[in-house]
Design an enzyme around this catalytic site. Sequence first.
Site, PDB file in Angstrom:
ATOM      1  N   ASN A   1       0.872  -1.178   0.000  1.00  0.00           N
ATOM      2  CA  ASN A   1       0.000   0.000   0.000  1.00  0.00           C
ATOM      3  C   ASN A   1       0.908   1.227   0.000  1.00  0.00           C
ATOM      4  O   ASN A   1       1.441   1.598   1.038  1.00  0.00           O
ATOM      5  CB  ASN A   1      -0.895  -0.044   1.248  1.00  0.00           C
ATOM      6  CG  ASN A   1      -1.748   1.201   1.395  1.00  0.00           C
ATOM      7  OD1 ASN A   1      -1.801   2.041   0.501  1.00  0.00           O
ATOM      8  ND2 ASN A   1      -2.419   1.329   2.536  1.00  0.00           N
TER       9      ASN A   1
ATOM     10  N   SER B   1       3.178  -1.922  10.354  1.00  0.00           N
ATOM     11  CA  SER B   1       4.624  -2.005  10.615  1.00  0.00           C
ATOM     12  C   SER B   1       5.202  -3.390  10.376  1.00  0.00           C
ATOM     13  O   SER B   1       6.077  -3.830  11.117  1.00  0.00           O
ATOM     14  CB  SER B   1       4.940  -1.501  12.030  1.00  0.00           C
ATOM     15  OG  SER B   1       4.524  -0.151  12.179  1.00  0.00           O
TER      16      SER B   1
ATOM     17  N   GLU C   1      -5.587  -4.706  10.575  1.00  0.00           N
ATOM     18  CA  GLU C   1      -4.592  -3.657  10.749  1.00  0.00           C
ATOM     19  C   GLU C   1      -4.897  -2.871  12.018  1.00  0.00           C
ATOM     20  O   GLU C   1      -5.691  -1.914  11.982  1.00  0.00           O
ATOM     21  CB  GLU C   1      -4.624  -2.692   9.559  1.00  0.00           C
ATOM     22  CG  GLU C   1      -4.323  -3.347   8.230  1.00  0.00           C
ATOM     23  CD  GLU C   1      -3.712  -2.352   7.246  1.00  0.00           C
ATOM     24  OE1 GLU C   1      -2.628  -2.641   6.750  1.00  0.00           O
ATOM     25  OE2 GLU C   1      -4.304  -1.291   7.021  1.00  0.00           O
TER      26      GLU C   1
HETATM   27  P1  PGA Z   1       2.659   0.459   7.622  1.00  0.00           P
HETATM   28  O1  PGA Z   1       1.226   0.634   6.930  1.00  0.00           O
HETATM   29  O2  PGA Z   1       3.250  -0.828   7.093  1.00  0.00           O
HETATM   30  O3  PGA Z   1       3.446   1.670   7.189  1.00  0.00           O
HETATM   31  O4  PGA Z   1       2.438   0.410   9.088  1.00  0.00           O
HETATM   32  C1  PGA Z   1       0.357  -0.463   6.750  1.00  0.00           C
HETATM   33  C2  PGA Z   1      -0.956  -0.019   6.167  1.00  0.00           C
HETATM   34  O5  PGA Z   1      -1.474   1.045   6.561  1.00  0.00           O
HETATM   35  O6  PGA Z   1      -1.531  -0.697   5.303  1.00  0.00           O
END
Ligand code: PGA
Length: 254
Positions: free
Chosen positions: A6, A214, A168
């Site tokens: 993403n 993350s 998430e």
């Molecule tokens: P991140 O984002 O890996 O930067 O934490 C994940 C997401 O929002 O899909």
Amino acid sequence: MLIAGNWKMNTDVPAGRALARNVAAGLDRSDADFSEVDVAVCPPFTHLQAVGEALDGSSVALGAQDVHAEEEGAYTSDISASMLTSIGCTYAIVGHSERRQYYDESDAEVNAKVVQARAHGLVPIVCVGETLEHRRSGDAESVVRSQLEGALDGVDVPRADALVVAYEPVWAIGTGESATPTQAQDMHAVVRSDLAGRYGEDLAAEVALLYGGSMKPHNAAELLGQPDVDGGLIGSASLKAESFVAIAEHATEA
Ligand code: PGA
């Protein structure tokens, strides 16, 4: 396994094209066997044409970061499901917490988007996840269950590969602090059992449940090694081909 990047509102078109090429080349060069791992990137809408061309001939699928709930019409700036399929998209992220937070996207809107995506053969990547407050107050599970109820109400899922759910936790997104493998597994088991109640055990067992928040090369193996974690939705680590490919390589071992 599905590893989806993403990109959010990052990169301009030339940089996005280069990133896509580097991801495809990195997967090509890798010794890992990706036959059981699907890889997708979800760039900004402006990039879809260029990134689609850059990925032509590769196994990397194209996804969008959102889709509008209506078929067409006077919705300035919005993008419809048929626009996305016409440019080669396979996936559309729906209900990301940043959309819920910054645009007050409700479960009902998420539901309408899921229905619209499905009607056009797009695979919705339905995002659910609790805030830190919810987790601290012991409401994480009920929040996730109610988001699933909202998003999937009345949604027909004929095949397991017609739906992807991404857990998430909001507190883990972009913070560098991922959920622990146990926290991820526990919530994925909740999502799986919710889907089993809705669509039956057999179908639920096959729906890809992604963890997002993350996920990085250093923690991917452990998260992806959990029995109910079937992939990742990767934000910041998807902006570097090397780290994104490294996560996809971990998925081949999970
Ligand atoms: P991140 O984002 O890996 O930067 O934490 C994940 C997401 O929002 O899909």
